[in-house]
Scaffold this motif. Structure first.
Motif, PDB file in Angstrom:
ATOM      1  N   ALA A 522       0.829  -1.206   0.000  1.00  0.00           N
ATOM      2  CA  ALA A 522       0.000   0.000   0.000  1.00  0.00           C
ATOM      3  C   ALA A 522       0.865   1.258   0.000  1.00  0.00           C
ATOM      4  O   ALA A 522       0.577   2.230  -0.724  1.00  0.00           O
ATOM      5  CB  ALA A 522      -0.935  -0.012   1.210  1.00  0.00           C
ATOM      6  N   VAL A 523       1.923   1.254   0.812  1.00  0.00           N
ATOM      7  CA  VAL A 523       2.843   2.396   0.835  1.00  0.00           C
ATOM      8  C   VAL A 523       3.510   2.562  -0.518  1.00  0.00           C
ATOM      9  O   VAL A 523       3.656   3.677  -1.033  1.00  0.00           O
ATOM     10  CB  VAL A 523       3.910   2.200   1.940  1.00  0.00           C
ATOM     11  N   ARG A 524       3.904   1.465  -1.105  1.00  0.00           N
ATOM     12  CA  ARG A 524       4.552   1.513  -2.427  1.00  0.00           C
ATOM     13  C   ARG A 524       3.614   2.097  -3.473  1.00  0.00           C
ATOM     14  O   ARG A 524       4.018   2.941  -4.293  1.00  0.00           O
ATOM     15  CB  ARG A 524       4.960   0.083  -2.812  1.00  0.00           C
ATOM     16  N   TYR A 525       2.351   1.673  -3.450  1.00  0.00           N
ATOM     17  CA  TYR A 525       1.368   2.196  -4.389  1.00  0.00           C
ATOM     18  C   TYR A 525       1.145   3.691  -4.166  1.00  0.00           C
ATOM     19  O   TYR A 525       1.122   4.486  -5.117  1.00  0.00           O
ATOM     20  CB  TYR A 525       0.047   1.438  -4.243  1.00  0.00           C
ATOM     21  N   GLY A 526       0.984   4.078  -2.882  1.00  0.00           N
ATOM     22  CA  GLY A 526       0.752   5.485  -2.580  1.00  0.00           C
ATOM     23  C   GLY A 526       1.932   6.363  -2.962  1.00  0.00           C
ATOM     24  O   GLY A 526       1.751   7.474  -3.495  1.00  0.00           O
ATOM     25  N   TYR A 527       3.149   5.881  -2.729  1.00  0.00           N
ATOM     26  CA  TYR A 527       4.338   6.669  -3.067  1.00  0.00           C
ATOM     27  C   TYR A 527       4.464   6.839  -4.578  1.00  0.00           C
ATOM     28  O   TYR A 527       4.816   7.927  -5.070  1.00  0.00           O
ATOM     29  CB  TYR A 527       5.583   5.985  -2.506  1.00  0.00           C
ATOM     30  N   THR A 528       4.148   5.768  -5.314  1.00  0.00           N
ATOM     31  CA  THR A 528       4.204   5.856  -6.774  1.00  0.00           C
ATOM     32  C   THR A 528       3.191   6.861  -7.289  1.00  0.00           C
ATOM     33  O   THR A 528       3.502   7.678  -8.182  1.00  0.00           O
ATOM     34  CB  THR A 528       3.936   4.477  -7.403  1.00  0.00           C
ATOM     35  N   ARG A 529       1.981   6.834  -6.729  1.00  0.00           N
ATOM     36  CA  ARG A 529       0.960   7.810  -7.139  1.00  0.00           C
ATOM     37  C   ARG A 529       1.390   9.234  -6.793  1.00  0.00           C
ATOM     38  O   ARG A 529       1.160  10.174  -7.566  1.00  0.00           O
ATOM     39  CB  ARG A 529      -0.370   7.484  -6.445  1.00  0.00           C
ATOM     40  N   TRP A 530       2.028   9.402  -5.653  1.00  0.00           N
ATOM     41  CA  TRP A 530       2.485  10.732  -5.240  1.00  0.00           C
ATOM     42  C   TRP A 530       3.574  11.243  -6.177  1.00  0.00           C
ATOM     43  O   TRP A 530       3.591  12.430  -6.526  1.00  0.00           O
ATOM     44  CB  TRP A 530       2.997  10.667  -3.805  1.00  0.00           C
ATOM     45  N   ARG A 531       4.462  10.360  -6.604  1.00  0.00           N
ATOM     46  CA  ARG A 531       5.521  10.771  -7.508  1.00  0.00           C
ATOM     47  C   ARG A 531       4.986  11.133  -8.892  1.00  0.00           C
ATOM     48  O   ARG A 531       5.642  11.856  -9.652  1.00  0.00           O
ATOM     49  CB  ARG A 531       6.567   9.652  -7.655  1.00  0.00           C
ATOM     50  N   ARG A 532       3.792  10.653  -9.231  1.00  0.00           N
ATOM     51  CA  ARG A 532       3.205  10.938 -10.543  1.00  0.00           C
ATOM     52  C   ARG A 532       2.454  12.270 -10.589  1.00  0.00           C
ATOM     53  O   ARG A 532       1.975  12.663 -11.650  1.00  0.00           O
ATOM     54  CB  ARG A 532       2.215   9.833 -10.928  1.00  0.00           C
ATOM     55  N   ARG A 541       5.791   9.991 -17.030  1.00  0.00           N
ATOM     56  CA  ARG A 541       5.243   9.030 -16.087  1.00  0.00           C
ATOM     57  C   ARG A 541       6.191   7.845 -15.913  1.00  0.00           C
ATOM     58  O   ARG A 541       6.424   7.385 -14.788  1.00  0.00           O
ATOM     59  CB  ARG A 541       3.884   8.539 -16.579  1.00  0.00           C
ATOM     60  N   ILE A 542       6.752   7.361 -17.016  1.00  0.00           N
ATOM     61  CA  ILE A 542       7.704   6.248 -16.941  1.00  0.00           C
ATOM     62  C   ILE A 542       8.917   6.640 -16.115  1.00  0.00           C
ATOM     63  O   ILE A 542       9.398   5.883 -15.271  1.00  0.00           O
ATOM     64  CB  ILE A 542       8.120   5.813 -18.357  1.00  0.00           C
ATOM     65  N   ARG A 543       9.412   7.867 -16.344  1.00  0.00           N
ATOM     66  CA  ARG A 543      10.590   8.327 -15.606  1.00  0.00           C
ATOM     67  C   ARG A 543      10.292   8.440 -14.125  1.00  0.00           C
ATOM     68  O   ARG A 543      11.101   8.026 -13.272  1.00  0.00           O
ATOM     69  CB  ARG A 543      11.048   9.676 -16.157  1.00  0.00           C
ATOM     70  N   ARG A 544       9.134   8.972 -13.775  1.00  0.00           N
ATOM     71  CA  ARG A 544       8.757   9.089 -12.362  1.00  0.00           C
ATOM     72  C   ARG A 544       8.593   7.707 -11.717  1.00  0.00           C
ATOM     73  O   ARG A 544       8.982   7.502 -10.560  1.00  0.00           O
ATOM     74  CB  ARG A 544       7.443   9.874 -12.234  1.00  0.00           C
ATOM     75  N   ASP A 545       8.000   6.774 -12.465  1.00  0.00           N
ATOM     76  CA  ASP A 545       7.825   5.422 -11.920  1.00  0.00           C
ATOM     77  C   ASP A 545       9.167   4.756 -11.667  1.00  0.00           C
ATOM     78  O   ASP A 545       9.346   4.042 -10.666  1.00  0.00           O
ATOM     79  CB  ASP A 545       6.994   4.571 -12.882  1.00  0.00           C
ATOM     80  N   GLU A 546      10.138   4.982 -12.560  1.00  0.00           N
ATOM     81  CA  GLU A 546      11.474   4.414 -12.349  1.00  0.00           C
ATOM     82  C   GLU A 546      12.134   5.012 -11.110  1.00  0.00           C
ATOM     83  O   GLU A 546      12.776   4.313 -10.324  1.00  0.00           O
ATOM     84  CB  GLU A 546      12.351   4.657 -13.579  1.00  0.00           C
ATOM     85  N   GLN A 547      11.955   6.315 -10.913  1.00  0.00           N
ATOM     86  CA  GLN A 547      12.503   6.955  -9.717  1.00  0.00           C
ATOM     87  C   GLN A 547      11.842   6.399  -8.457  1.00  0.00           C
ATOM     88  O   GLN A 547      12.510   6.159  -7.439  1.00  0.00           O
ATOM     89  CB  GLN A 547      12.292   8.469  -9.796  1.00  0.00           C
TER      90      GLN A 547
END
Length: 575
Positions: A522-532, A541-547
């Motif tokens: 859940a934290v991983r999902y939330g952090y990925t959404r926050w980075r987007r 979006r791809i670059r942010r997901d890689e980060q």
């Protein structure tokens, strides 16, 4: 640039889903054009010394507490410290790749001594057949050797790709890189390791959260669900699933489908240029192929495993005195079953370890034992079958972790493929050296440990099950629950291993680990959404997901490293 004119830094290309490749290092050392060798004097001496330490740690903990810790991080830290000693050749240990060789050897010696050698030979000893300990040690050594050889042949294939999680490997690589580069990365890794260590000391399975930051989301979701179901079924449903052999049935069904899926991957010969290049592991290529092992080598590697495991079973049958004590058809059946069980065991354990960082070696061996009871195999042949099967799997998984660490550390080399394959070969040599040390330590130590009553608890369980026999109801349960296990595995496909991971979670059954896995997801999902946030293009979006993946991988590696340090600290409890 190297003196040979071979560039060793590159910008990593985007790869398949999974942990992102490591960015080019900015530390003080550039990767050499020729990979360091495991048998260089300084490296080899350090490998031998730390392998002795790793083997002793493995033996003490498996016989006293029933656990075998991952000592890779310890090996990496020791190698780093040695490299900081400003004395002649010791400075060479500042090389990340030499540190990788050392950590590969010590982790290999630990798992080899504890899981692949000490546990199998304890089975005939606990059965009262001390005369079979040495034949079993010979058979376990063959199982260990074939186990590692098969992984060396098929790592980074469609079946076991380097881009998958292999969580302990990421932890080792990130530890080595952080020690080299320092800065913010080292701070984040160190802080995460402290959290992992403190959590483990408080009996919180922080390594489970670390794994959830690294692996395939769907596979880990099923793993977490399995953990939670196993934890709460006794209180909510008033049933102990393991006692009823429900997880074992699920694993049988999922495992059979997983083997069929592996067979399909072997049949896929691939028709494009990239597959043709990948099939030749020694071919020089300035690009980075998606896989370094094509379907042809995968097929050959697994077939080699079948032949070698079967040959090893023949050796066990001869030295164990089965010839003359069994009918010819029975002996042939035993040899074929032992060879097949060894290969199946290593693949199931390896797939589970690749995705989840846990390998249910005990449970899968118990399945083989139950099948042997169902086939009415006599006591001594069954004990040798169980011991031989138990010798495979853990070293297979551990070598996968170490190859993953090396793969991450070598991602900045150009030309990449020749350097990667050379490094993988040296890692294999380092582990074989560690295995040899482990064999020597076990051969010298087993009698003193066993006669003092220090027998691995899991071996006692095997012997108790062998002598108590099989409840007729058990086989019905196994077959019944094999059906949903097979269906779940089939629906998820070979890339997710949903059925295998669900069964693994049910078998591992570590208290509160399910909450840690699902919470971390859940934290991983939330952090990925926050980075987007604020992203307007697909490229961004791809670059942010890689980060996001890189950040989560670093935190997860720290949590696993800290938990590993706690495992090593348990050594004090064994005395």
């Amino acid at each position: 640039m190297s003196t040979s004119g071979v560039s060793v830094h590159r910008t990593p290309a985007a790869g398949p889903p999974g942990p992102s490749p490591a960015a080019p290092r900015t530390g003080t050392e550039s990767a050499p054009a020729r990979h360091p060798r495991a048998l260089e004097p300084v490296t080899a001496i350090l490998i031998v010394l730390l392998s002795v330490l790793g083997a002793l740690i493995g033996i003490v903990l498996i016989t006293s507490l029933g656990v075998s810790p991952n000592t890779a991080v310890i090996g990496a830290l020791v190698a780093m410290l040695v490299g900081r000693i400003p004395v002649g050749a010791l400075v060479k240990m500042r090389s990340l790749h030499r540190q990788n060789l050392v950590q590969s050897a010590i982790s290999g010696s630990t798992f080899a001594a504890a899981n692949s050698l000490m546990t199998p030979i304890a089975v005939p000893f606990a059965l009262g057949r001390t005369d079979l300990v040495w034949p079993m040690l010979g058979g376990a050594t063959i199982g260990l050797a074939v186990d590692s050889w098969v992984l060396y042949r098929v790592f980074d294939s469609k079946l076991l790709p380097a881009t998958n999680a292999w969580p302990a490997g990421i932890a080792a690589a990130e530890t080595i890189k952080a020690g080299d580069s320092g800065g913010k990365k080292a701070v984040v890794l160190g802080a995460s390791a402290v959290v992992g260590l403190l959590g483990a000391l408080m009996k919180i399975p922080t390594s489970a959260a670390g794994v959830a930051f690294l692996g395939n989301v769907w596979a880990l979701l099923m793993f977490g669900i399995g953990l939670l179901v196993a934890q709460y079924a006794p209180t909510v449903l008033d049933v102990n699933l393991s006692a009823e052999y429900v997880p074992h049935g699920l694993m049988i069904g999922a495992g059979l489908v997983a083997l069929a899926q592996a067979g399909m991957l072997m049949r896929n010969r691939g028709g494009n240029k990239q597959q043709a290049v990948a099939a030749n592991a020694d071919a020089a290529d300035d690009g980075t192929p998606e896989l370094t092992v094509g379907s042809t080598r995968l097929r050959r590697g697994l077939l080699e495993g079948v032949v070698l495991f079967t040959a090893g079973a023949v050796v066990v049958a001869i030295t164990g005195g089965l010839i003359g004590g069994m009918s010819v058809p029975g002996l042939i059946g035993w040899v074929l079953l032992a060879g097949a069980a060894a290969l199946v065991h290593q693949l199931i354990v390896g797939l589970a370890a690749m995705h989840s960082g846990w390998f249910p070696a005990f449970a899968v061996t118990l399945i083989v034992l139950i099948v042997g009871l169902f086939l009415d195999i006599p006591t001594v042949p069954l004990a040798l079958l169980v011991g031989y099967t138990a010798s495979t799997g853990p070293a297979f998984a551990d070598l996968g972790y170490d190859f993953k660490a090396g793969w991450l550390l070598r991602r900045d080399a150009v030309p990449w493929q020749p350097y990667e394959m050379a490094g993988r070969r040296e890692q294999y040599i380092a582990q074989v050296l560690g295995f040899a040390v482990a064999l020597g330590v076990v051969a010298l130590a087993w009698h003193a440990f066993f006669t003092d009553g220090k027998v691995p608890p899991v071996s006692k369980v095997y012997v108790t099950t062998i002598t108590s026999g099989l409840d007729p109801h058990t086989m019905t349960t196994l077959l019944l629950w094999a059906i949903p296990g097979a269906l779940i595995q089939f629906i998820g496909g070979s890339s997710r291993q949903l059925g295998v991971l669900l069964a693994t979670g049910l078998l591992v059954a570590t208290a509160n680990a399910g909450w840690m896995v699902l919470g971390a997801l859940a934290v991983r999902y939330g952090y990925t959404r926050w980075r987007r946030r604020g992203v307007r293009t697909a490229e961004e979006r791809i670059r942010r997901d890689e980060q996001s993946d890189n950040d989560m991988s670093l935190v997860g590696a720290g949590l696993i490293a800290g938990s590993s340090l706690n495992d090593i600290s348990k050594l004090t409890k064994a005395f």
